[in-house]
Design a protein around this motif. Structure first.
Motif, PDB file in Angstrom:
ATOM      1  N   SER A 106      -0.441  -2.355   1.699  1.00  0.00           N
ATOM      2  CA  SER A 106       0.034  -3.650   1.988  1.00  0.00           C
ATOM      3  C   SER A 106      -0.067  -4.536   1.000  1.00  0.00           C
ATOM      4  O   SER A 106      -0.736  -4.259  -0.063  1.00  0.00           O
ATOM      5  CB  SER A 106      -0.945  -4.293   3.049  1.00  0.00           C
ATOM      6  N   GLN A 107       0.781  -5.528   0.884  1.00  0.00           N
ATOM      7  CA  GLN A 107       0.814  -6.719  -0.148  1.00  0.00           C
ATOM      8  C   GLN A 107      -0.392  -7.187  -0.039  1.00  0.00           C
ATOM      9  O   GLN A 107      -1.075  -7.938  -1.186  1.00  0.00           O
ATOM     10  CB  GLN A 107       1.806  -7.837   0.445  1.00  0.00           C
ATOM     11  N   GLU A 108      -1.417  -7.436   1.058  1.00  0.00           N
ATOM     12  CA  GLU A 108      -2.442  -8.156   1.030  1.00  0.00           C
ATOM     13  C   GLU A 108      -3.653  -7.298   0.059  1.00  0.00           C
ATOM     14  O   GLU A 108      -4.269  -8.116  -0.622  1.00  0.00           O
ATOM     15  CB  GLU A 108      -3.274  -7.963   2.476  1.00  0.00           C
ATOM     16  N   PHE A 109      -3.529  -6.146  -0.047  1.00  0.00           N
ATOM     17  CA  PHE A 109      -4.198  -5.330  -0.895  1.00  0.00           C
ATOM     18  C   PHE A 109      -3.852  -5.573  -2.374  1.00  0.00           C
ATOM     19  O   PHE A 109      -4.842  -5.699  -3.171  1.00  0.00           O
ATOM     20  CB  PHE A 109      -4.285  -3.654  -0.721  1.00  0.00           C
ATOM     21  N   LYS A 110      -2.909  -5.642  -2.499  1.00  0.00           N
ATOM     22  CA  LYS A 110      -2.022  -5.439  -3.957  1.00  0.00           C
ATOM     23  C   LYS A 110      -0.785  -6.456  -3.973  1.00  0.00           C
ATOM     24  O   LYS A 110       0.159  -5.869  -3.298  1.00  0.00           O
ATOM     25  CB  LYS A 110      -1.976  -4.030  -4.489  1.00  0.00           C
ATOM     26  N   ARG A 111      -0.766  -7.250  -4.938  1.00  0.00           N
ATOM     27  CA  ARG A 111       0.341  -8.297  -4.840  1.00  0.00           C
ATOM     28  C   ARG A 111       1.479  -7.784  -5.710  1.00  0.00           C
ATOM     29  O   ARG A 111       2.742  -8.178  -5.530  1.00  0.00           O
ATOM     30  CB  ARG A 111      -0.172  -9.788  -5.035  1.00  0.00           C
ATOM     31  N   GLU A 112       1.169  -7.531  -6.856  1.00  0.00           N
ATOM     32  CA  GLU A 112       2.068  -6.983  -7.946  1.00  0.00           C
ATOM     33  C   GLU A 112       2.586  -5.547  -7.565  1.00  0.00           C
ATOM     34  O   GLU A 112       1.827  -4.565  -7.064  1.00  0.00           O
ATOM     35  CB  GLU A 112       1.515  -6.657  -9.438  1.00  0.00           C
ATOM     36  N   THR A 113       4.021  -5.343  -7.690  1.00  0.00           N
ATOM     37  CA  THR A 113       4.581  -4.024  -7.431  1.00  0.00           C
ATOM     38  C   THR A 113       3.633  -3.006  -8.327  1.00  0.00           C
ATOM     39  O   THR A 113       3.609  -3.038  -9.478  1.00  0.00           O
ATOM     40  CB  THR A 113       6.051  -4.126  -8.089  1.00  0.00           C
ATOM     41  N   THR A 114       3.488  -1.973  -7.780  1.00  0.00           N
ATOM     42  CA  THR A 114       3.095  -0.651  -8.455  1.00  0.00           C
ATOM     43  C   THR A 114       4.001  -0.336  -9.251  1.00  0.00           C
ATOM     44  O   THR A 114       5.091  -0.163  -8.668  1.00  0.00           O
ATOM     45  CB  THR A 114       2.530   0.345  -7.227  1.00  0.00           C
ATOM     46  N   ILE A 115       3.611   0.316 -10.539  1.00  0.00           N
ATOM     47  CA  ILE A 115       4.434   0.988 -11.286  1.00  0.00           C
ATOM     48  C   ILE A 115       3.798   2.296 -11.214  1.00  0.00           C
ATOM     49  O   ILE A 115       2.777   2.671 -11.611  1.00  0.00           O
ATOM     50  CB  ILE A 115       4.379   0.449 -12.743  1.00  0.00           C
ATOM     51  N   VAL A 116       5.016   3.420 -11.027  1.00  0.00           N
ATOM     52  CA  VAL A 116       4.513   4.838 -10.716  1.00  0.00           C
ATOM     53  C   VAL A 116       5.000   5.510 -12.062  1.00  0.00           C
ATOM     54  O   VAL A 116       6.440   5.344 -12.234  1.00  0.00           O
ATOM     55  CB  VAL A 116       5.180   5.422  -9.507  1.00  0.00           C
TER      56      VAL A 116
END
Ligand code: PEP
Ligand code: MN
Length: 337
Positions: A73-83
């Motif tokens: 969720s966005q609540e856990f992490k706001r920035e887009t994850t870069i894989v």
């Protein structure tokens, strides 16, 4: 719930909170963002717990996550994850295009394709060695021989590859070869398989199930994340509707919806979404305009004689043309391709 640490919290304070939560039997998932450090805490809450954690040095606040998916969720992490897939970064401003045949057929086919798609601007190669075919009589893939070809060609040409794993018992084998594991639409809710790939350290591309809601799709991602593998890329590949003129119906609104709900990158597969070569360009354009982080496109040296999905596969020239025509859309979206 998530434990949000103060901006100036020390490593020792973060460690102390982690130790306390671990001692209480919680699963802890750590995320150090640009703005804040958070600890995702999964487990049953007990009375008085929130107060005792909130009182610890360095803790700013505790926030419950209301959505059923937590780590996604966005609540856990706001920035887009870069894989990061062997150096190719999915989720950054550069759009990542993965291209190649539906199935690995032989070394020559893969070598020609890898060279052609790389030249046209693709940053990853695709190709199935294990094929989840609708018919048991259709070509099922070269299995380990296919993985060997993929690895050999990918090394020779210098392009990482994604390939599907369909069975939990093959995960270790595919991990030995692949840069990225693909979970196909038909397996999106194969929870044993999701847990198995979650235990690996390989990035995973999780395709949306044929009839899965966005929430079910994010819950499937949560299975992988909850095992400790945070490198998940979602792939919208069309859903089953009443429409028969296309193989599936591309759900474009899924892209901005996911972006609102989750930090995971999203790519789009216009080939399986449409089943038709001539629809690959317009759907790719639309996907980029809707905010997709990349595309996965089927390309074959001789689509007419492809062992699977010929009608939706682009020729080399066709792929080159699509890549060129996507440039203005990428630029309009302030991205590179
Ligand atoms: C594929 O990408 O080869 C494939 C089988 O796609 P899907 O799982 O989306 O049908
Ligand atoms: Mn295919």
């Amino acid at each position: 719930m998530i434990v949000v640490m103060n901006e100036g919290a020390t490593e020792a304070q973060i460690e102390h909170v982690k130790e306390k939560l671990a001692a209480l039997g919680f699963g802890i998932h750590y995320s150090k963002g640009v703005e804040r450090t958070v600890l995702g805490v999964i487990g049953q809450k007990s009375p008085g717990l929130l107060e005792s954690i909130e009182a610890m040095e360095g803790v700013e606040k505790i926030v419950p996550i209301m959505k059923p998916f937590k780590l996604a969720s966005q609540e856990f992490k706001r920035e887009t994850t870069i894989v990061d897939v062997s150096g190719v970064k999915i989720g950054s401003s550069k759009l990542v295009v993965m291209a190649g045949p539906c199935a690995v057929e032989n070394e020559e086919q893969m070598l020609l394709t890898a060279k052609a798609v790389k030249k046209a601007g693709a940053s990853m190669l695709r190709g199935g060695a294990f094929k989840p075919r609708t018919s048991p009589y259709a070509f099922q893939g070269l299995e380990e021989d296919g993985l060997k070809i993929l690895k050999q060609v990918s090394r020779e040409v210098g392009i990482p590859f994604v390939t599907e794993v369909v069975n939990p018992r093959d995960v270790d084998l595919v991990v030995e070869y692949a840069d990225m594991l693909q979970i196909g639409a038909r397996n999106m809710q194969n929870f044993t398989l999701l847990k198995e790939v979650g235990k690996t350290k390989k990035p995973v591309m999780l395709k949306r199930g044929l009839a899965a809601t966005i929430e079910e799709w994010l819950m499937a991602a949560e299975y992988i994340l909850s095992e400790g593998n945070y490198d998940v890329v979602l792939c919208e590949r069309g859903i089953r509707t009443y429409e028969t003129s296309t193989r599936n119906t591309l759900d474009l609104s899924a892209i901005p919806t996911i972006k609102r709900l989750s930090h995971l990158p999203v790519v789009v597969d216009p080939s399986h979404a449409s089943g038709k070569r001539h629809l690959v360009l317009p759907l790719s354009r639309a996907a980029i305009a809707a905010g997709a982080d990349g595309l996965i496109i089927e390309v074959h040296p001789d689509p007419e004689n492809a062992l699977s999905d010929g009608p939706q596969s682009l020729t080399f020239d066709g792929f080159d043309e699509v890549m060129k025509k996507l440039e203005p859309i990428a630029t309009a979206m302030e991205r590179q391709i």
